[in-house]
Design a protein around this motif. Structure first.
Motif, PDB file in Angstrom:
ATOM      1  N   VAL A 591      -0.105  -0.901  -1.729  1.00  0.00           N
ATOM      2  CA  VAL A 591       0.515   0.356  -2.201  1.00  0.00           C
ATOM      3  C   VAL A 591       0.876   0.251  -3.686  1.00  0.00           C
ATOM      4  CG1 VAL A 591       2.401   2.000  -1.840  1.00  0.00           C
ATOM      5  CG2 VAL A 591       1.400   0.820   0.120  1.00  0.00           C
ATOM      6  N   ASP A 597       4.761   3.230 -10.078  1.00  0.00           N
ATOM      7  CA  ASP A 597       6.215   3.405  -9.964  1.00  0.00           C
ATOM      8  C   ASP A 597       6.782   2.724  -8.713  1.00  0.00           C
ATOM      9  OD1 ASP A 597       5.009   4.977  -8.092  1.00  0.00           O
ATOM     10  OD2 ASP A 597       6.373   6.683  -8.314  1.00  0.00           O
ATOM     11  N   ASN A 601      11.535  -4.608  -3.743  1.00  0.00           N
ATOM     12  CA  ASN A 601      12.664  -4.819  -2.843  1.00  0.00           C
ATOM     13  C   ASN A 601      12.784  -6.281  -2.446  1.00  0.00           C
ATOM     14  OD1 ASN A 601      14.151  -2.390  -2.282  1.00  0.00           O
ATOM     15  ND2 ASN A 601      12.185  -1.559  -1.601  1.00  0.00           N
ATOM     16  N   ASN A 617      12.441   9.604   7.517  1.00  0.00           N
ATOM     17  CA  ASN A 617      10.986   9.477   7.422  1.00  0.00           C
ATOM     18  C   ASN A 617      10.574   9.563   5.970  1.00  0.00           C
ATOM     19  OD1 ASN A 617       9.989   9.137   9.956  1.00  0.00           O
ATOM     20  ND2 ASN A 617      10.105  11.328  10.438  1.00  0.00           N
ATOM     21  N   MET A 618       9.529   8.851   5.625  1.00  0.00           N
ATOM     22  CA  MET A 618       8.984   8.878   4.269  1.00  0.00           C
ATOM     23  C   MET A 618       9.842   8.118   3.261  1.00  0.00           C
ATOM     24  SD  MET A 618       6.162  10.298   4.402  1.00  0.00           S
ATOM     25  CE  MET A 618       5.759  10.535   2.681  1.00  0.00           C
ATOM     26  N   ALA A 619      10.895   7.443   3.723  1.00  0.00           N
ATOM     27  CA  ALA A 619      11.749   6.753   2.766  1.00  0.00           C
ATOM     28  C   ALA A 619      11.130   5.432   2.322  1.00  0.00           C
ATOM     29  CB  ALA A 619      13.117   6.493   3.389  1.00  0.00           C
ATOM     30  N   GLY A 620      10.193   4.910   3.115  1.00  0.00           N
ATOM     31  CA  GLY A 620       9.549   3.650   2.731  1.00  0.00           C
ATOM     32  C   GLY A 620       9.795   2.512   3.699  1.00  0.00           C
ATOM     33  N   SER A 622       8.248   1.743   6.673  1.00  0.00           N
ATOM     34  CA  SER A 622       7.020   1.049   7.111  1.00  0.00           C
ATOM     35  C   SER A 622       6.433   0.222   5.983  1.00  0.00           C
ATOM     36  CB  SER A 622       5.965   2.055   7.555  1.00  0.00           C
ATOM     37  OG  SER A 622       6.486   2.847   8.562  1.00  0.00           O
ATOM     38  N   THR A 623       6.484   0.769   4.794  1.00  0.00           N
ATOM     39  CA  THR A 623       5.924   0.047   3.652  1.00  0.00           C
ATOM     40  C   THR A 623       6.659  -1.277   3.451  1.00  0.00           C
ATOM     41  OG1 THR A 623       5.471   2.192   2.689  1.00  0.00           O
ATOM     42  CG2 THR A 623       5.312   0.300   1.218  1.00  0.00           C
ATOM     43  N   HIS A 761      13.446   4.705  -2.431  1.00  0.00           N
ATOM     44  CA  HIS A 761      12.615   3.570  -1.984  1.00  0.00           C
ATOM     45  C   HIS A 761      13.297   2.222  -2.177  1.00  0.00           C
ATOM     46  CE1 HIS A 761       9.414   6.344  -1.305  1.00  0.00           C
ATOM     47  NE2 HIS A 761       9.274   6.645  -2.573  1.00  0.00           N
TER      48      HIS A 761
HETATM   49  P1  ADP Z   1       8.685   5.601   6.350  1.00  0.00           P
HETATM   50  O1  ADP Z   1       8.135   4.464   7.140  1.00  0.00           O
HETATM   51  O2  ADP Z   1      10.117   5.417   6.048  1.00  0.00           O
HETATM   52  O3  ADP Z   1       8.406   6.923   6.946  1.00  0.00           O
HETATM   53  P2  ADP Z   1       6.615   4.941   4.443  1.00  0.00           P
HETATM   54  O4  ADP Z   1       6.792   3.474   4.352  1.00  0.00           O
HETATM   55  O5  ADP Z   1       5.499   5.476   5.245  1.00  0.00           O
HETATM   56  O6  ADP Z   1       7.965   5.612   4.920  1.00  0.00           O
HETATM   57  O7  ADP Z   1       6.520   5.431   2.951  1.00  0.00           O
HETATM   58  C1  ADP Z   1       6.399   6.801   2.621  1.00  0.00           C
HETATM   59  C2  ADP Z   1       5.783   6.946   1.244  1.00  0.00           C
HETATM   60  O8  ADP Z   1       6.600   6.388   0.249  1.00  0.00           O
HETATM   61  C3  ADP Z   1       4.472   6.266   1.113  1.00  0.00           C
HETATM   62  O9  ADP Z   1       3.520   7.229   0.740  1.00  0.00           O
HETATM   63  C4  ADP Z   1       4.608   5.221   0.045  1.00  0.00           C
HETATM   64  O10 ADP Z   1       3.537   5.312  -0.873  1.00  0.00           O
HETATM   65  C5  ADP Z   1       5.890   5.562  -0.628  1.00  0.00           C
HETATM   66  N1  ADP Z   1       6.650   4.341  -0.834  1.00  0.00           N
HETATM   67  C6  ADP Z   1       7.082   3.521   0.133  1.00  0.00           C
HETATM   68  N2  ADP Z   1       7.743   2.482  -0.377  1.00  0.00           N
HETATM   69  C7  ADP Z   1       7.781   2.668  -1.719  1.00  0.00           C
HETATM   70  C8  ADP Z   1       8.334   1.922  -2.816  1.00  0.00           C
HETATM   71  N3  ADP Z   1       9.000   0.795  -2.591  1.00  0.00           N
HETATM   72  N4  ADP Z   1       8.144   2.403  -4.051  1.00  0.00           N
HETATM   73  C9  ADP Z   1       7.468   3.545  -4.249  1.00  0.00           C
HETATM   74  N5  ADP Z   1       6.914   4.278  -3.270  1.00  0.00           N
HETATM   75  C10 ADP Z   1       7.059   3.855  -2.002  1.00  0.00           C
END
Ligand code: ADP
Length: 875
Positions: A591, A597, A601, A617-620, A622-623, A761
Motif C-alpha cells: 500500500v 502519504d 505505525n 470501517n476504512m480507518a486502516g 486491515s492494512t 490512519h
Molecule cells: P479498515 O480495515 O479499517 O476498514 P483498511 O485497512 O481497509 O481499513 O484501509 C482503508 C483505506 O485506507 C485503504 O484504502 C488504505 O489505502 C488506506 N490506508 C490504510 N492504512 C493507511 C495508512 N497507514 N496510511 C494511509 N492510508 C492508509
C-alpha cells in the motif's frame, strides 16, 4: 473404432491402446495426424479442419482425422496442454528407405517418444520464465494413514523436494505450491477442489514400496536412500512414484536430478491457505503482480532468480542461523552500492542455466540452449570478480561458479556468434574454424561456383584445348571442347559427342560435383556430430552447471533484496529466536508503494499479548494487521523491512483470518468457513505464532459472534500465549482489558470535522468510541435520506441498548455460546420487519432462506423455541 483397416492404422491402434488417456499425435510424413475421438477433440481446440480417413470400401464412412504440420507442432501441442490435455507424440523411428531395406512389410516403425503432460514440460515455449511448474506426488505411510509425504520435481531444472505432511494439512500445502500436475493413486479428499484438472490417477504399482524404491535407485544411480534423507516410507513412496511417473513420460530419460531438498516442518514458517490468500504474498485477487508482496520485490535480473524469490516468499524460514546468513549477505550488498551494481550488471547476460542444461541432457537441447550456457559461462568471471572480497553466503555462491572456465572456453570456440538458431536442423551454429571437416563442407557449399571455375582454369592451363565448363540435367558438369581442338589428356573421360563438340569429365570434376551436391547434407550431419560431442562434454560438467545455476539464482535474489531495501530505504530487522516483535514506524510494503502519504505505525507484541484494535470501517485496521504479518514474512526470508526500527522474534507460523469471505461454491457458509479457520488457529497456534484476526465472529449473529470472539481471545492470550492482533467491531470486547492483563486496546484515530469523518490512519492506545458506520455510509455515497434515517434509527438503538447492556462485561461474561439473543426492543419497527429489511434475499443460499423462515416464525410466534442456528441479522 473402425480404424484398423490397414497395417498403418493397426499400428496406430496399438499405440493408442497404450496411451488411452492422451491425445496421440501420429507422425505420417510431414504431418502429425490425430484420429477418431482424439481428432474431434483436437480439431475443436486447435480450430483446424476435421476430415475423414476412408478405406477403399464404399460402405466405409471413415474415421475422423485431423493433422498439423510437423514443423509447427510445438505451437499446437502448447494449445492442447493449456487446455489440460496430455499429448503422446508418436514418431517415425526410421526412414521409409530403411523400412524398405528391412523388407517384410516395409511399414515404417513408429513409437511414442514423448508424453507431454502439464507437469513434465521443459520447453521454453511451454513454461513461464518466472514461475516453476511442478510435478507432485502424494505418498501414504503404509501403516499410518494420517502421515503423508509430498514429493515434487521441477522437470525443467531437475530440482526435487520431499516433505512430510499431516493428512489435515495436505490441501493447504498443495494449494501453496505452483503445481502443474499431481500424481496420485488414491485421490485424497479435497484435492480435486484446489487442483482442478491437474490430478492424474496412475497405476497403483507405481506407489508400491518396492517399485518406488527401484525408481529412486535408478534416478539417483544407486546412492543410498538413507544418505539422501529418505528415511521415511511415505517419503520414499512419494518420491519414487513421482520419479517413476516422470520416467514414463520421458520414455525412461530423466534430467540430471539434484539431491532432494528435505523440508522439515520446523525449519519453515507455516502459512496456511487462508493466510496466504489474505496476505497476497504471490497472488492477489486483482490478479495484478504489482498488488502482491512478490510484485514489490520483483526486480530480479534473471528468471531463475525470479523463481527462487517466489520460492523464498512461499517458504519463509523459521530458523535463526540461515536467516542471519542471508541478512549478512543482504547487508553487505546494501552497504556497498558499487559492488551491488557490479553484481547485478554481471548477472545481466547470464541465462536460465538450470532449464537449458536440463533440456540439453534430455536430448532436447537447442543450439540456443548452448548459447545460454556459453553466455553464462562468459559472464561468470565478472560475477566472481564483483564478489572477490566477499565472505559468507556471497563468497559461497560466487565459488559455485568456479567450475565453468574450461567448458566455457570449449563452447566459446565451438559455437557461432549469436543469434544461434532455435533448431538443430537449421544448422550454422558451429563456429567457423572449429572443425576442419565442417569448414571444408561449408566451403564447398558456399564456394561451389569458384571451385568449379578454378578447376576449369587449371585444366585450361594444363592443355591448349580451351575447355569450357558446362552443365546440363543429364550429365551434370562437364568440360566441353571444340571438335577440332585435338586430343584430350589421358585423365579426361569422354562422355558425349555433339555436332561440334566433345564433352568430357574428369575424376576430379566428378568428385567435386558429388561433394558440392552432398555438402549441405554432410554439413548438417557433421554439425550434428559436433553437437553430440559438445553435449558429451556438457554432460561431464553437469554438476558444475547445476552448482552455477544455484549460485547465480541465489546471488540474484540477495542482490535484489538489497536493491529493493536501498531504493525504498528499508532496514534490516534485528532477529532473535525468542522475545518481542517490535516494529516502529512500519509501513505496509504494497500500500505504501502506491500512497506516498502512507502513515507509519508501530506495534509491540510479546508472547501472550493481544492488541484489540477498534475503529470505523476504512480507518486502516486491515492494512495495519496485514502490514505486521507481511513485515514478519519479509524478515523471515532475510529481507529488509519498511520500518524505522524492527525487532523480530522469529515466528513458527502466521495465522491470518481476515474478512468474512464466503466460500459458498464449496458448499460452506460464511459462518462455517470462519469457524473452520478459527478452529484451525486455536488448534495449531503456539506461543511462537503470530495470529491476525479481522472481524472474527461477523459471519454469525451478533451475540454468537461476540461470544466466540471472546472465548477465542481468552484462549489465545491465556492458554496458547500467541502474539495476536485482533480488529473488531465488538466494542464489548474492549472491556476484556479488565480481566485479561495482556490484552490492550488500540484504535485507529479518526476526527469528525464539520460532521465529516477524517481518517488519520494512526494507531494509538485506547478503544475507539464508535463505529461511525453511518458517516462511512455517507462517505460511500449512500443517498442523504437513507443516511438521515439511519442516524435516527441509530440514536434509537443506542438509547435502548444503553438500558439493556448496562451490565457490560458482566452480561457478556455470562453468555454461553449459541444462546438466544437479548430481547432488545427496536424502536418503531418490529423485529421481524427489521430482520426482513436487513436481509439481502438474492444473497441467501437455499439453506439460509429456510433458516430465515424458521427465524421469522420464532420471532412472530415466540412461544416456539428458537433453533440453534439463528440468523439474527438485526438487534
Ligand atoms: P479498515 O480495515 O479499517 O476498514 P483498511 O485497512 O481497509 O481499513 O484501509 C482503508 C483505506 O485506507 C485503504 O484504502 C488504505 O489505502 C488506506 N490506508 C490504510 N492504512 C493507511 C495508512 N497507514 N496510511 C494511509 N492510508 C492508509
Amino acid at each position: 473404432m473402425a480404424v484398423a483397416d490397414s497395417p498403418v492404422m493397426r499400428q496406430y491402434g496399438e499405440i493408442k491402446a497404450q496411451y488411452p488417456a492422451a491425445l496421440v499425435m501420429f507422425r505420417m510424413g510431414d504431418f502429425y495426424e490425430l484420429f477418431a475421438e482424439d481428432a474431434v477433440t483436437a480439431a475443436g481446440v486447435l480450430q483446424i479442419t476435421l476430415t475423414r480417413r476412408r478405406t477403399a470400401q464404399a460402405s466405409d464412412a471413415g474415421v475422423p482425422m485431423c493433422g498439423v504440420p510437423f514443423h509447427a507442432a510445438e505451437g499446437y501441442i502448447g494449445k492442447l496442454l493449456a487446455q489440460g490435455y496430455t499429448v503422446a507424440l508418436a514418431e517415425q523411428l526410421e526412414t521409409p528407405e530403411a523400412a524398405k531395406k528391412r523388407g517384410g512389410s516395409s511399414l515404417v516403425k513408429r513409437g511414442v517418444v514423448r508424453l507431454y503432460t502439464p507437469g513434465t514440460l521443459t520447453e521454453e515455449a511451454y513454461l513461464e520464465a518466472k514461475r516453476p511448474t511442478l510435478l507432485c506426488a502424494v505418498g501414504l505411510h503404509p501403516t499410518d494413514t494420517q502421515r503423508l509425504a509430498l514429493a515434487w520435481l521441477d522437470m525443467s531444472t531437475g530440482e526435487v523436494g520431499v516433505r512430510g505432511v499431516g493428512a489435515a494439512q495436505l490441501v493447504a500445502v498443495l494449494a501453496s505450491m505452483p503445481i502443474g500436475e499431481l500424481v496420485v493413486h488414491n485421490l485424497p479428499a479435497g484435492v480435486e477442489a484446489v487442483l482442478p484438472r491437474r490430478v492424474v490417477q496412475v497405476q497403483p504399482h507405481l506407489f508400491a514400496p518396492s517399485t518406488a524404491e527401484a525408481a529412486l535407485a535408478r534416478a539417483y544411480q544407486g546412492a543410498a536412500l538413507q544418505g539422501l534423507g529418505f528415511d521415511d516410507p511415505a517419503r520414499i513412496i512419494a518420491a519414487g512414484a513421482l520419479l517413476g511417473y516422470a520416467e514414463l513420460t520421458q520414455m525412461g530419460k530423466l534430467p540430471p536430478l539434484r539431491a532432494p531438498r528435505i523440508a522439515l516442518p520446523s525449519s519453515h514458517l507455516h502459512l496456511d491457505i487462508a493466510t496466504r490468500k489474505s496476505l497476497d504474498i504471490l497472488e492477489s485477487p486483482s490478479g495484478q503482480r504489482a498488488d502482491t508482496l512478490l510484485g514489490i520485490l520483483d526486480d530480479t535480473t534473471t528468471s531463475a532468480g525470479a523463481r527462487l524469490l517466489a520460492r523464498w516468499l512461499s517458504e519463509p524460514l523459521a530458523q535463526l542461523e540461515p536467516l542471519l546468513a542471508r541478512q549478512h549477505a543482504v547487508k553487505t550488498l546494501m552497504h556497498n552500492n558499487r559492488q551491488r551494481h557490479a553484481l547485478r550488471q554481471a548477472l545481466q547476460p547470464t541465462g536460465d542455466v538450470a532449464r537449458a542444461i536440463s533440456r540439453v541432457l534430455l536430448g532436447r537441447g537447442s543450439p540456443r540452449d548452448l548459447g545460454t550456457l556459453r553466455a553464462t559461462g562468459q559472464a561468470a568471471p565478472m560475477v566472481m570478480e564483483a564478489l572477490h572480497a566477499a565472505e559468507g553466503l556471497l563468497a559461497h555462491h560466487a565459488q559455485q561458479l568456479a567450475g565453468l572456465p574450461e567448458i566455457t572456453a570449449l563452447l566459446t570456440r565451438a559455437l557461432a556468434p549469436d543469434p544461434l538458431p532455435a533448431l538443430v536442423r537449421e544448422g550454422g551454429f558451429v563456429a567457423a574454424g572449429f572443425d576442419a571437416e565442417l569448414d571444408t563442407l561449408r566451403h564447398l557449399q558456399t564456394h561451389a561456383h569458384e571451385l568449379l571455375c578454378a578447376l576449369e582454369q587449371r585444366e585450361a592451363a594444363a592443355t591448349s584445348l580451351n575447355p569450357k565448363l558446362r552443365y546440363n540435367q543429364v550429365w551434370g558438369y562437364y568440360l566441353e571442347v571444340g571438335k577440332a581442338a585435338g586430343n584430350p589428356p589421358s585423365h579426361w573421360v569422354h562422355r558425349q559427342t555433339t555436332t561440334n563438340t566433345h564433352r568430357y569429365s574428369t575424376p576430379e570434376l566428378l568428385q567435386l560435383e558429388r561433394d558440392v551436391a552432398n555438402a549441405a547434407v554432410q554439413a548438417q550431419a557433421r554439425e550434428e556430430q559436433v553437437l553430440a560431442e559438445l553435449l558429451e562434454a556438457l554432460r561431464a560438467t553437469t554438476d558444475a552447471w547445476l552448482a552455477a545455476s544455484e549460485g547465480l539464482a541465489t546471488l540474484d535474489v540477495l542482490a535484489t533484496l538489497a536493491e529493493v531495501a536501498v531504493r525504498n530505504a528499508w532496514i534490516l530487522p534485528i532477529l532473535s529466536d525468542e522475545g518481542t516483535l517490535k516494529l516502529s514506524g512500519a509501513k505496509h510494503p504494497v500500500v505504501a508503494a502506491k500512497r506516498p502519504d502512507f502513515v507509519a505505525n508501530s506495534v509491540t507484541l510479546n508472547a501472550g499479548d493481544v492488541w484489540l484494535l477498534t475503529g470505523p470501517n476504512m480507518a486502516g485496521k486491515s492494512t495495519f494487521l496485514r502490514q505486521t504479518a507481511l513485515l514478519v514474512v519479509l524478515a523471515q526470508i532475510g529481507s529488509a523491512v519498511p520500518a524505522a526500527q524492527a525487532q523480530v522474534a522469529l515466528c513458527d507460523a502466521i495465522f491470518c483470518r481476515v474478512g468474512a469471505a464466503d466460500n459458498l461454491a464449496a458448499g460452506q457458509s460464511t459462518c462455517m468457513v470462519e469457524m473452520l479457520e478459527t478452529a484451525n488457529i486455536l488448534n495449531r497456534a503456539t506461543s511462537r505464532s503470530l495470529v491476525i484476526l479481522d472481524e472474527l465472529g461477523r459471519g454469525t449473529a451478533t451475540y454468537d459472534g461476540l461470544a466466540i470472539a471472546w472465548a477465542a481471545t481468552e484462549a489465545l492470550t491465556q492458554r496458547i500465549k500467541a502474539r495476536t492482533l485482533f480488529a473488531t467491531h465488538y466494542h464489548e470486547l474492549t472491556a476484556l482489558t479488565e480481566t485479561l492483563p495482556q490484552l490492550s486496546n488500540h484504535q485507529l484515530a479518526v476526527k469528525v470535522w464539520q460532521n465529516e469523518l477524517v481518517f488519520l490512519h494512526e494507531v494509538k492506545p485506547g478503544a475507539a468510541e464508535g463505529s461511525y458506520g453511518v458517516q462511512v455510509a455517507k462517505l460511500a455515497g449512500v443517498p442523504p435520506e437513507v443516511v438521515q434515517r439511519a442516524q435516527q434509527l441509530l440514536q434509537g438503538f443506542e438509547s435502548s441498548a444503553k438500558g439493556n447492556v448496562a451490565g457490560g462485561v458482566a452480561r457478556v461474561n455470562d453468555l454461553s455460546l449459541f444462546t438466544a439473543p437479548l430481547a432488545t426492543e427496536v424502536p418503531q419497527i418490529s423485529v421481524a420487519e427489521g430482520l426482513l429489511r436487513a436481509t439481502d434475499i438474492d444473497g441467501l443460499s437455499p439453506r439460509e432462506a429456510l433458516q430465515l423462515l424458521y427465524d421469522l416464525k420464532a420471532k412472530v410466534l415466540p412461544q416456539q423455541a428458537p433453533t440453534a442456528l439463528n440468523l439474527k441479522a438485526v438487534v
